[in-house]
Design a protein around this motif. Structure first.
Motif, PDB file in Angstrom:
ATOM      1  N   ARG A 114      56.756  51.621  22.632  1.00  0.00           N
ATOM      2  CA  ARG A 114      56.523  50.556  21.655  1.00  0.00           C
ATOM      3  C   ARG A 114      55.244  49.771  21.958  1.00  0.00           C
ATOM      4  O   ARG A 114      54.426  49.548  21.086  1.00  0.00           O
ATOM      5  CB  ARG A 114      57.713  49.595  21.617  1.00  0.00           C
ATOM      6  N   GLU A 115      55.077  49.347  23.213  1.00  0.00           N
ATOM      7  CA  GLU A 115      53.962  48.479  23.565  1.00  0.00           C
ATOM      8  C   GLU A 115      52.801  49.273  24.155  1.00  0.00           C
ATOM      9  O   GLU A 115      52.988  50.084  25.059  1.00  0.00           O
ATOM     10  CB  GLU A 115      54.405  47.420  24.600  1.00  0.00           C
ATOM     11  N   ASN A 116      51.589  48.985  23.667  1.00  0.00           N
ATOM     12  CA  ASN A 116      50.399  49.659  24.189  1.00  0.00           C
ATOM     13  C   ASN A 116      50.186  49.351  25.669  1.00  0.00           C
ATOM     14  O   ASN A 116      49.828  50.239  26.439  1.00  0.00           O
ATOM     15  CB  ASN A 116      49.162  49.254  23.399  1.00  0.00           C
ATOM     16  N   ALA A 117      50.381  48.096  26.069  1.00  0.00           N
ATOM     17  CA  ALA A 117      50.146  47.712  27.470  1.00  0.00           C
ATOM     18  C   ALA A 117      51.081  48.475  28.402  1.00  0.00           C
ATOM     19  O   ALA A 117      50.660  48.952  29.461  1.00  0.00           O
ATOM     20  CB  ALA A 117      50.328  46.205  27.645  1.00  0.00           C
ATOM     21  N   GLY A 118      52.346  48.603  28.027  1.00  0.00           N
ATOM     22  CA  GLY A 118      53.305  49.352  28.838  1.00  0.00           C
ATOM     23  C   GLY A 118      52.950  50.822  28.903  1.00  0.00           C
ATOM     24  O   GLY A 118      53.073  51.463  29.946  1.00  0.00           O
ATOM     25  N   ALA A 119      52.494  51.375  27.783  1.00  0.00           N
ATOM     26  CA  ALA A 119      52.102  52.782  27.747  1.00  0.00           C
ATOM     27  C   ALA A 119      50.911  53.028  28.671  1.00  0.00           C
ATOM     28  O   ALA A 119      50.882  54.020  29.409  1.00  0.00           O
ATOM     29  CB  ALA A 119      51.771  53.196  26.318  1.00  0.00           C
ATOM     30  N   LEU A 120      49.945  52.122  28.650  1.00  0.00           N
ATOM     31  CA  LEU A 120      48.783  52.273  29.525  1.00  0.00           C
ATOM     32  C   LEU A 120      49.172  52.168  30.993  1.00  0.00           C
ATOM     33  O   LEU A 120      48.658  52.912  31.838  1.00  0.00           O
ATOM     34  CB  LEU A 120      47.715  51.236  29.171  1.00  0.00           C
ATOM     35  N   ARG A 121      50.114  51.270  31.325  1.00  0.00           N
ATOM     36  CA  ARG A 121      50.603  51.173  32.705  1.00  0.00           C
ATOM     37  C   ARG A 121      51.317  52.455  33.113  1.00  0.00           C
ATOM     38  O   ARG A 121      51.156  52.951  34.232  1.00  0.00           O
ATOM     39  CB  ARG A 121      51.546  49.976  32.864  1.00  0.00           C
ATOM     40  N   ALA A 122      52.113  53.013  32.207  1.00  0.00           N
ATOM     41  CA  ALA A 122      52.836  54.259  32.491  1.00  0.00           C
ATOM     42  C   ALA A 122      51.860  55.412  32.730  1.00  0.00           C
ATOM     43  O   ALA A 122      52.040  56.205  33.660  1.00  0.00           O
ATOM     44  CB  ALA A 122      53.785  54.592  31.346  1.00  0.00           C
ATOM     45  N   ILE A 123      50.834  55.495  31.911  1.00  0.00           N
ATOM     46  CA  ILE A 123      49.834  56.557  32.070  1.00  0.00           C
ATOM     47  C   ILE A 123      49.181  56.447  33.442  1.00  0.00           C
ATOM     48  O   ILE A 123      49.058  57.439  34.169  1.00  0.00           O
ATOM     49  CB  ILE A 123      48.782  56.488  30.938  1.00  0.00           C
ATOM     50  N   GLU A 124      48.780  55.247  33.810  1.00  0.00           N
ATOM     51  CA  GLU A 124      48.124  55.038  35.100  1.00  0.00           C
ATOM     52  C   GLU A 124      49.048  55.349  36.272  1.00  0.00           C
ATOM     53  O   GLU A 124      48.661  55.987  37.242  1.00  0.00           O
ATOM     54  CB  GLU A 124      47.636  53.590  35.206  1.00  0.00           C
ATOM     55  N   ALA A 125      50.298  54.934  36.164  1.00  0.00           N
ATOM     56  CA  ALA A 125      51.239  55.101  37.274  1.00  0.00           C
ATOM     57  C   ALA A 125      51.794  56.516  37.390  1.00  0.00           C
ATOM     58  O   ALA A 125      52.062  56.989  38.501  1.00  0.00           O
ATOM     59  CB  ALA A 125      52.399  54.112  37.124  1.00  0.00           C
ATOM     60  N   LEU A 126      51.988  57.203  36.270  1.00  0.00           N
ATOM     61  CA  LEU A 126      52.706  58.478  36.299  1.00  0.00           C
ATOM     62  C   LEU A 126      51.807  59.716  36.268  1.00  0.00           C
ATOM     63  O   LEU A 126      52.290  60.823  36.514  1.00  0.00           O
ATOM     64  CB  LEU A 126      53.713  58.536  35.154  1.00  0.00           C
ATOM     65  N   HIS A 127      50.522  59.549  35.985  1.00  0.00           N
ATOM     66  CA  HIS A 127      49.623  60.711  36.009  1.00  0.00           C
ATOM     67  C   HIS A 127      49.572  61.240  37.443  1.00  0.00           C
ATOM     68  O   HIS A 127      49.275  60.513  38.382  1.00  0.00           O
ATOM     69  CB  HIS A 127      48.220  60.339  35.529  1.00  0.00           C
TER      70      HIS A 127
END
Length: 129
Positions: A43-56
């Motif tokens: 839902r949230e762009n900020a959360g998605a960007l954090r997930a991308i950074e953390a899970l890549h």
């Protein structure tokens, strides 16, 4: 925001498992798992960007580092091609040069460790005009 998750073991990974992995970063709207990749909608762009950074690069399964990035729409008038059973000695530039004889290569990625009942080793995934 739609997130692409590559190098997923589609036979053993469930949408619920991926949703739980992404949930600490924000609201997961949906997950779809295919054979070797998945899409996660947050839902949230900020959360998605954090997930991308953390899970890549995170290993959901031993030896399978996830590729986590924003989903990009397929370029218009292009074809995505996968070529398997490529020698480990072959470089991405050699493969790109081979395909550029037939058309413009937009993107070219060497996929290591790809396995299926018929294909193994290294493959090429590219967008070709």
């Amino acid at each position: 925001m739609k997130i692409f998750v590559g190098n997923v073991d589609g036979a053993d990974t469930t949408p619920e498992e991926l949703a739980a992995l992404f949930a600490p970063y924000g609201t997961v709207m949906s997950c779809a798992v295919m054979k070797q990749f998945a899409f996660v909608h947050m839902r949230e762009n900020a959360g998605a960007l954090r997930a991308i950074e953390a899970l890549h690069g995170h290993e959901l399964r031993p030896g399978r580092a996830l590729v986590v990035e924003m989903s990009r729409p397929r370029p218009l008038n292009t074809w995505k091609i996968f070529v398997g059973n490529v020698s480990a000695a072959c470089t991405s530039q050699e493969l790109r040069s081979l395909f550029e004889r037939r058309g413009r290569v937009i993107e070219c990625d060497v996929v290591k460790g790809y396995t299926s009942p018929r294909l193994s080793g290294i493959g090429l995934s590219c967008w070709v005009l």
